[in-house]
Design an enzyme around this catalytic site. Structure first.
Site, PDB file in Angstrom:
ATOM      1  N   GLU A 444     -11.922   4.892   2.770  1.00 32.48           N
ATOM      2  CA  GLU A 444     -13.174   4.322   2.255  1.00 32.48           C
ATOM      3  C   GLU A 444     -14.226   4.245   3.367  1.00 32.48           C
ATOM      4  O   GLU A 444     -14.851   3.204   3.610  1.00 32.48           O
ATOM      5  CB  GLU A 444     -12.918   2.959   1.622  1.00 32.48           C
ATOM      6  N   GLU A 521      -5.271   5.384  -3.819  1.00 35.65           N
ATOM      7  CA  GLU A 521      -5.128   3.928  -3.910  1.00 35.65           C
ATOM      8  C   GLU A 521      -5.447   3.509  -5.327  1.00 35.65           C
ATOM      9  O   GLU A 521      -6.475   3.906  -5.886  1.00 35.65           O
ATOM     10  CB  GLU A 521      -6.051   3.234  -2.910  1.00 35.65           C
TER      11      GLU A 521
END
Length: 827
Positions: A444, A521
Site C-alpha cells: 500500500e 490482502e
C-alpha cells in the site's frame, strides 16, 4: 495479443543453516581450543548467551573500560518492550501495542583461541530493532537503521586471541515513536552467531541455486557461488590469486549422495563467481503436501587442503502464474490459501523462538493454510526454514513504505540511503528458500498515486532481478484504476497484488490486460473469541474513514465471533473467500490475518492494545471462523457448532455450524430435532433457538449416513482448573517451549464460558515461566506476570526449558478452584 506464460523454476536455501558446515562449537571451544578440531574449516558459535543489558541511554558504554557490573544478565533473543507495562502514555500509542520503546545497550565479552588466529572472524545478526550501532573492542563497525534486516560485520581486524578479552557492544535506539503501524518490539530480538572461515571461503549468503529445467523425470540444477579471497589481506597486501577446486555434492533427504561435480577456478582478489550445473534423474519435487528437501554441499579446496565447506538446503519445484488460470505448482493448478502474519509471537513479543513460530505454523497448517505473506517486512531466517520444512508458500515483503511516510519516524526517513542495500540483503539471504515464491517490494505504497511510483518501482524491481530472476516481483496495491496506479504503470511487476476491493475483481483483467493477479490482502474482519451477538447483519466498525474508532461499540472492547463485524475497508471471512474461490484468474488470497497481533487494535482506543483481525487469537486459541477455513481448505471431515450453551432464560440464540464432507447438518436440543440445514449461499448453516439448559447436538450426514456429531453442554459452576500441554517432553536447551492451555471447568469437565478467575502460577524444577496470555485484546496485565485472569474460560501459560535435563512442575491455583499440578520433562 499473444499471452506469454511465465514459469519460475526454483531451488532454495534454508536460513542460517545455509552455508554452515557441521562444526558448531560452544564458547569454551572457541576460547580455549579443542584437541583434534579442524580449525581450518568453517566454524559457528551460537552467540546468544551471557550478554549484559541496560535499559536507557548511557555515555561511554561502547568503551571497553566501561563498568557494566550492575547491568542485567540475559540471553538473546531479547525484546525489552514486551517486558514493560501497558500504558496509553507510551509514544507508540495503542497502534504500536501501548508498550515502551526507548534505548537499550548490550555488552558481551568473549575469548578466541590462539588456533583461530589468521582466520576471518564474523558476527551475524538476525535483526536488531532498530537504529543499531555495533562496536568491537571500542571500534565502531557500523549502523543499520532497518530493524528487520539481517547483517554481518567482519571483526577480524579488531579482535584479540588467547588470554586477551574481546568486547562486543550493541546500542539499539527505538526512542523516536511512532515509527511503526504495529508492535515492533525493541532490541536484539533475533539470533546472533559468531562465524569463522579461512581466508578463502564461500561469501556471506554466497550461493544462488536455481533449476533452469524441471520435469517429473529430470531436473537441471545450477549454482552460482561467490567466493571471497582475502589471503594476505591481514598483512595489508592484495590477495594472491589461488587455483581452487569447487566441488558440489548433492545429498538426498536421508543424507545419501546423489551426484558430485567439480570445477577448477582461479580465485582472484576479493570476490570471484563460479557457475556450475548438473542434472539429476527422478527428482522428488517440493510442495506444501510433500516438502522434500535436498542438501547441496560446496567444498573449496586448494591442492590437498580443504578450505571451506558450505551447505545449502534446497527444494526442487516449478510454478507459474497465469492471467486466466491462476497459480500452478509442479504442473498442478491450485489456489494459494494464505494468511498475512506480523512478526510478534504474542506473550513473547518480537523475541524469536523457533518453537513458538513452529506452533503458529502447525495451527495454520491444521486449518488448511498453505501460504504466508510476511507483512510487511522480511521475517526471521528461522521462520523461512520452518516454511521450507513444513510446506508453506511465502510472499517475502521488503517495505511498508518508500519515501512517503505512514508514521512520523518510520523507514521513509532511511529509504533514500538504505533501500538498495536492505533490499539486496533480503534477496541474498532468502533467494534459496523453496518456500519463497514472490518478492514483494511494498505494501500500500503512497507513491502509487504519483509519477515517482513508476520510477521507484522500476528501480526496486531491477535490484531484485539482478540478484534473482527466477521469481516474480509483486507489490500489494489498492488502486484498481490503471490510469491512476503509477506503480502498475511501471510495467515492472510480474504479478499484481490487490488489497481488499473484491467488488472490483472482475474489472482487473479489463483494466490490466494480460496481467496475473492475487488478492494480496483480504477481509479485515473483527472477532473476539467467545463473544456472541446477533448475527443477522454485517456491521462495519468503524463505519468509515471519517471515524478513527467505532461509535457505540461494546463497552468491554470486544467484537462478535459470528463473522459479522469488519473494518469499513473489509468484509466478512466468508464473503472474502467466496469472491476469490469462484474466480480462476485470482491465484489465491492472503487473509488479514492468521493470528491476532500486538498493536493496531481496530476498532477501539486504549485499553485495546492488540488486533481483532486474526483467525486465531493472540494466545493461539482458534476463533470459530477457523473451522470455516478448515471446512473449505482441507479434505478432512469438519463439524463445528457454536456458540456455548450458557444463556439467560428466555434468550433466543443464533446457532451456527461449519461442516464439510457431508450434505447436511441436523440440530438437536435435549434430544429434540430442531431441523436439518444444507449450505446454500453461505458457508455455514444456522438456526434460531430458544435457550433451555441441557445439550445442543449437531449431526452431519452424507447420503443419509452420519459423518460426525458434536455436542455443546450447559456448564455448571466453575469447580476446577485443567491443564493441557501441547508438548510434555522438551529439549533441555534453554529455548524450548511448552504451551499449557488452562481451562476452568465444572465437575463434568465442561469449560465454563464466562469464567474469569485470576489464576496464579508457580514453576519449580528445570524450567521457567516465559509468559501468560488469555487472548483478550484489551487485557493490560503484564505478559510476564505469574498470574492472569481466565477469559471466556481459558488462558495460556508458556514454560521455557532450562539447560539441564529434569522435571518441570507447574502449579496453577485460583480462589475456590483449588490447585492443579502438571509435570513436564526435559532432556
Amino acid at each position: 495479443m499473444m499471452r506469454i506464460k511465465l514459469i519460475w523454476f526454483l531451488i532454495f536455501t534454508v536460513g542460517w543453516a545455509a552455508g554452515i558446515a557441521a562444526q558448531a562449537l560452544d564458547k569454551k571451544q572457541f576460547a580455549q581450543g579443542k584437541k583434534g578440531l579442524n580449525y581450518s574449516k568453517r566454524l559457528e558459535l551460537d552467540f546468544n548467551r551471557d550478554w549484559k543489558f541496560f535499559s536507557g541511554d548511557i555515555k561511554g558504554a561502547d568503551a571497553p573500560e566501561f563498568d557494566d557490573r550492575k547491568w542485567r544478565k540475559l540471553a538473546l533473543p531479547h525484546d525489552w518492550s514486551i517486558e514493560g507495562n501497558f500504558s496509553a502514555a507510551h509514544p507508540a500509542g495503542n497502534d504500536g501495542g501501548a508498550l515502551p520503546g526507548g534505548i537499550g545497550w548490550y555488552r558481551k565479552t568473549f575469548h578466541l583461541a590462539k588456533d583461530l588466529k589468521n582466520r576471518r572472524i564474523y558476527i551475524d545478526f538476525g535483526g536488531i530493532y532498530r537504529n543499531s550501532e555495533v562496536w568491537i573492542n571500542g571500534h565502531l563497525l557500523g549502523i543499520r537503521p532497518n530493524g528487520y534486516i539481517s547483517f554481518r560485520y567482519d571483526l577480524t581486524p579488531f579482535v584479540h586471541f588467547g588470554q586477551r578479552e574481546n568486547l562486543i557492544t550493541v546500542k539499539a535506539d527505538n526512542a523516536k515513536q511512532p515509527n511503526s503501524r504495529w508492535y515492533s518490539g525493541s532490541g536484539i530480538y533475533r539470533n546472533v552467531r559468531l562465524v569463522t572461515t579461512a581466508d578463502i571461503a564461500v561469501d556471506h549468503w554466497g550461493t544462488s541455486v536455481s533449476t533452469p529445467a524441471v520435469t517429473a523425470g529430470q531436473a537441471t540444477i545450477r549454482q552460482l557461488t561467490v567466493l571471497r579471497n582475502t589471503s594476505g589481506k591481514q598483512a595489508g597486501a592484495s590477495a594472491k590469486p589461488v587455483q581452487a577446486e569447487i566441488e558440489l555434492t548433492l545429498l538426498d533427504g536421508a543424507g545419501k549422495r546423489v551426484t558430485t561435480v567439480k570445477k577448477q577456478q582461479v580465485l582472484k582478489d576479493s570476490l570471484t563467481e563460479a557457475d556450475q550445473s548438473f542434472t539429476i534423474d527422478q527428482p522428488r519435487l517440493w510442495s506444501p503436501a510433500d516438502p522434500y528437501l535436498y542438501t547441496l554441499v560446496t567444498r573449496i579446496s586448494a591442492g590437498r587442503e580443504l578450505l571451506d565447506e558450505y551447505r545449502t538446503t534446497l527444494g526442487i519445484r516449478y510454478f507459474s502464474f497465469d492471467s486466466k488460470k491462476g497459480f500452478s505448482l509442479n504442473g498442478q493448478s491450485m489456489k494459494i490459501l494464505g494468511v498475512c502474519m506480523h512478526h510478534d509471537l504474542g506473550a513473547l513479543g518480537a523475541a524469536v523462538n523457533r518453537r513458538a513460530m513452529q506452533r503458529q505454523l502447525e495451527i495454520l497448517k491444521e486449518m488448511g493454510c498453505n501460504a504466508i505473506r510476511f507483512s510487511h517486512n522480511p521475517p526471521a531466517a528461522e521462520l523461512l526454514n520452518l516454511c521450507d520444512q513444513m510446506g508453506f508458500l511465502v510472499m517475502d515483503e521488503a517495505f511498508d513504505m518508500w519515501k512517503k511516510k505512514k508514521n512520523k519516524y518510520d523507514y521513509s526517513l532511511d529509504f533514500e540511503k538504505w533501500h538498495k542495500r536492505d533490499l539486496q540483503d533480503m534477496i541474498k539471504r532468502d533467494r534459496n528458500h523453496p518456500s519463497v515464491i514472490l518478492w514483494s517490494i511494498g505494501n500500500e505504497i503512497r507513491e502509487q498515486f504519483d509519477t515517482t511510483g513508476t520510477r521507484i518501482t522500476r528501480e526496486l524491481a531491477g535490484i531484485v532481478k539482478a540478484l534473482d530472476a527466477t521469481r516474480p516481483v509483486i507489490s500489494a496495491l489498492t488502486e484498481t484504476d490503471s490510469s491512476r496506479n503509477y506503480i502498475a504503470k511501471a510495467k515492472a511487476l510480474n504479478v499484481l497484488g490487490f488489497n481488499y476491493k473484491f467488488e472490483d475483481y472482475d474489472k482487473l483483467p479489463l483494466n490490466f490486460p494480460g496481467q496475473k493477479f492475487i488478492a494480496s490482502e483480504t477481509t479485515s474482519a473483527l472477532e473476539t473469541r467467545g463473544v456472541y451477538q446477533s448475527s443477522d447483519t454485517l456491521r462495519f466498525w468503524p463505519a468509515s474513514g471519517k471515524q478513527k474508532y467505532v461509535v457505540n461499540g461494546n463497552a468491554d472492547w470486544t467484537a462478535s465471533a459470528y463473522d459479522n463485524t469488519a473494518a469499513y475497508w473489509g468484509t466478512s471471512h466468508e464473503r472474502a473467500w467466496k469472491e476469490v474461490k469462484k474466480r480462476d484468474f485470482m491465484s489465491g488470497l492472503f487473509v488479514w490475518t492468521g493470528f491476532d497481533y500486538l498493536g493496531e487494535p481496530v476498532p477501539y482506543p486504549y485499553p485495546a492494545r492488540s488486533s481483532y483481525f486474526g483467525i486465531v487469537d493472540l494466545a493461539g486459541f482458534p476463533k470459530d471462523v477457523y473451522y470455516m477455513y478448515q471446512s473449505e481448505w482441507t479434505d478432512k471431515p469438519v463439524l463445528h457448532v457454536f456458540p456455548h450453551w450458557n444463556w439467560k432464560p428466555g434468550s433466543t440464540v443464533d446457532v451456527w455450524a461449519y461442516y464439510s464432507q457431508a450434505d447436511e447438518v441436523e440440530l438437536f436440543l435435549n434430544g429434540r430435532s430442531l431441523g436439518t440445514r444444507k449450505k446454500e449461499n453461505d458457508l455455514h448453516v444456522s438456526w434460531k433457538v430458544n435457550f433451555e439448559p441441557g445439550v445442543l447436538k449437531a449431526v452431519s450426514r452424507k447420503n443419509g449416513k452420519e459423518v460426525l456429531s458434536s455436542e455443546v453442554h450447559t456448564a455448571g459452576e466453575a469447580s476446577r482448573i485443567v491443564l493441557e500441554a501441547d508438548r510434555s517432553q522438551l529439549i533441555a536447551d534453554g529455548d524450548d517451549l511448552s504451551y499449557l492451555t488452562v481451562k476452568v471447568t465444572d465437575q463434568q469437565g465442561n469449560v465454563v464460558p464466562d469464567a474469569a478467575q485470576l489464576i496464579s502460577f508457580s514453576v519449580e524444577g528445570n524450567g521457567t515461566l516465559a509468559g501468560v496470555d488469555n487472548g483478550y485484546q484489551a487485557n493490560i496485565s503484564s505478559f510476564k506476570a505469574p498470574q492472569i485472569k481466565a477469559f471466556k474460560g481459558r488462558c495460556m501459560v508458556i514454560i521455557r526449558s532450562g539447560e539441564e535435563p529434569g522435571y518441570i512442575y507447574i502449579k496453577a491455583k485460583a480462589q475456590d478452584l483449588g490447585e492443579t499440578v502438571f509435570r513436564l520433562s526435559s532432556r
